[in-house]
Design an enzyme around this catalytic site. Sequence first.
Site, mmCIF file in Angstrom:
data_model
loop_
_atom_site.group_PDB
_atom_site.id
_atom_site.type_symbol
_atom_site.label_atom_id
_atom_site.label_comp_id
_atom_site.label_asym_id
_atom_site.label_seq_id
_atom_site.Cartn_x
_atom_site.Cartn_y
_atom_site.Cartn_z
ATOM 1 N N LYS A 96 0.887 -1.179 0.000
ATOM 2 C CA LYS A 96 0.000 0.000 0.000
ATOM 3 C C LYS A 96 0.913 1.214 0.000
ATOM 4 C CE LYS A 96 -2.984 2.083 3.431
ATOM 5 N NZ LYS A 96 -3.310 3.410 2.944
ATOM 6 N N GLY A 157 -7.738 9.737 9.275
ATOM 7 C CA GLY A 157 -8.029 10.006 10.687
ATOM 8 C C GLY A 157 -9.116 11.030 10.927
ATOM 9 N N THR A 207 -8.568 4.202 11.943
ATOM 10 C CA THR A 207 -8.832 5.024 13.126
ATOM 11 C C THR A 207 -10.226 4.801 13.718
ATOM 12 O OG1 THR A 207 -7.415 6.678 12.081
ATOM 13 C CG2 THR A 207 -8.654 7.388 14.001
HETATM 14 C C1 LIG Z 1 -3.667 2.418 8.357
HETATM 15 C C2 LIG Z 1 -3.587 3.147 7.117
HETATM 16 O O1 LIG Z 1 -3.165 2.647 6.127
HETATM 17 C C3 LIG Z 1 -4.053 4.548 7.102
HETATM 18 O O2 LIG Z 1 -3.059 5.350 6.582
HETATM 19 C C4 LIG Z 1 -5.305 4.553 6.317
HETATM 20 O O3 LIG Z 1 -5.264 5.405 5.279
HETATM 21 C C5 LIG Z 1 -6.528 4.570 7.162
HETATM 22 O O4 LIG Z 1 -7.103 5.821 7.375
HETATM 23 P P1 LIG Z 1 -8.131 6.000 8.597
HETATM 24 O O5 LIG Z 1 -7.301 5.850 9.827
HETATM 25 O O6 LIG Z 1 -8.706 7.364 8.424
HETATM 26 O O7 LIG Z 1 -9.171 4.929 8.509
#
Ligand SMILES: CC(=O)[C@@H](O)[C@H](O)COP(=O)(O)O
Length: 257
Positions: A96, A157, A207
Amino acid sequence: MFELLGTTLPSRLLLGTAQYPSPAILADAVKASGTSVVTVSLRREMAGGRAGEKFWSLIRSLGVRILPNTAGCHSVKEAVTTAKMARDVFGTSWIKLEVIGNHDTLQPDVFGLVEAARILCEDGFDVFPYTTDDLVVAERLLEGGCKVLMPWCAPIGSALGPVNITALRSMRGHFPDVPLIVDAGLGRPSHAATVMELGFDAVLLNTAVAKAADPVGMARAFGKAVEAGREAFSSGMLEPRDVAVPSTPTIGRAVFS
Ligand SMILES: CC(=O)[C@@H](O)[C@H](O)COP(=O)(O)O
């Protein structure tokens, strides 16, 4: 079941592994969510010394597929180096790809992203790029060799949920055959259901589960929402209309006079 880059996955939910109150709660949340793919930040966890080692063995014990990520990388060089380390550590070509362009909004540097994606695809990686909902950037990523796209629905987040449904719908329409995984900014299970109802293939979030009062309950709720949204999409939803239409048939109605 969900076919992703030649791999059959039982769930359309991908879960992040950061910020949980404890390793035990992380493990229980992963199980409750039904996910079969978790994403881990190589940089963040490598910095953890012995705690980092414990984290890796916990993740390995969960029996789910690992999607390493380049979270925390702000340049092409950092992201490419981190991806190569992740491939060695985890023995997977899946990555990713995050190239963060702004410290405040954590929005992707789409120029760096396209460049890093091209380098990694040429090197044999299966790149999952964390991108915006911009169609031109999406085209460039596909031209660079990406087979899947991860558009944001809101900043990482933020828990805002899909802030630009029109852009997401248009992305789905433009790329009907590309696996599209909505990533970042989801706050509630209803957000996940909404994007799945639009026809997205999967969602990735962290998050909203990790920081919930009860992460295990929230993980379960997101798992159900993703399934419900997908089933609704596959079942053909009614288009909203401006006029009332009686839902009770009039034929056969009892006559009282
Ligand atoms: C864990 C991860 O890969 C984060 O960078 C992802 O983009 C998730 O975003 P949220 O925490 O907003 O769900």
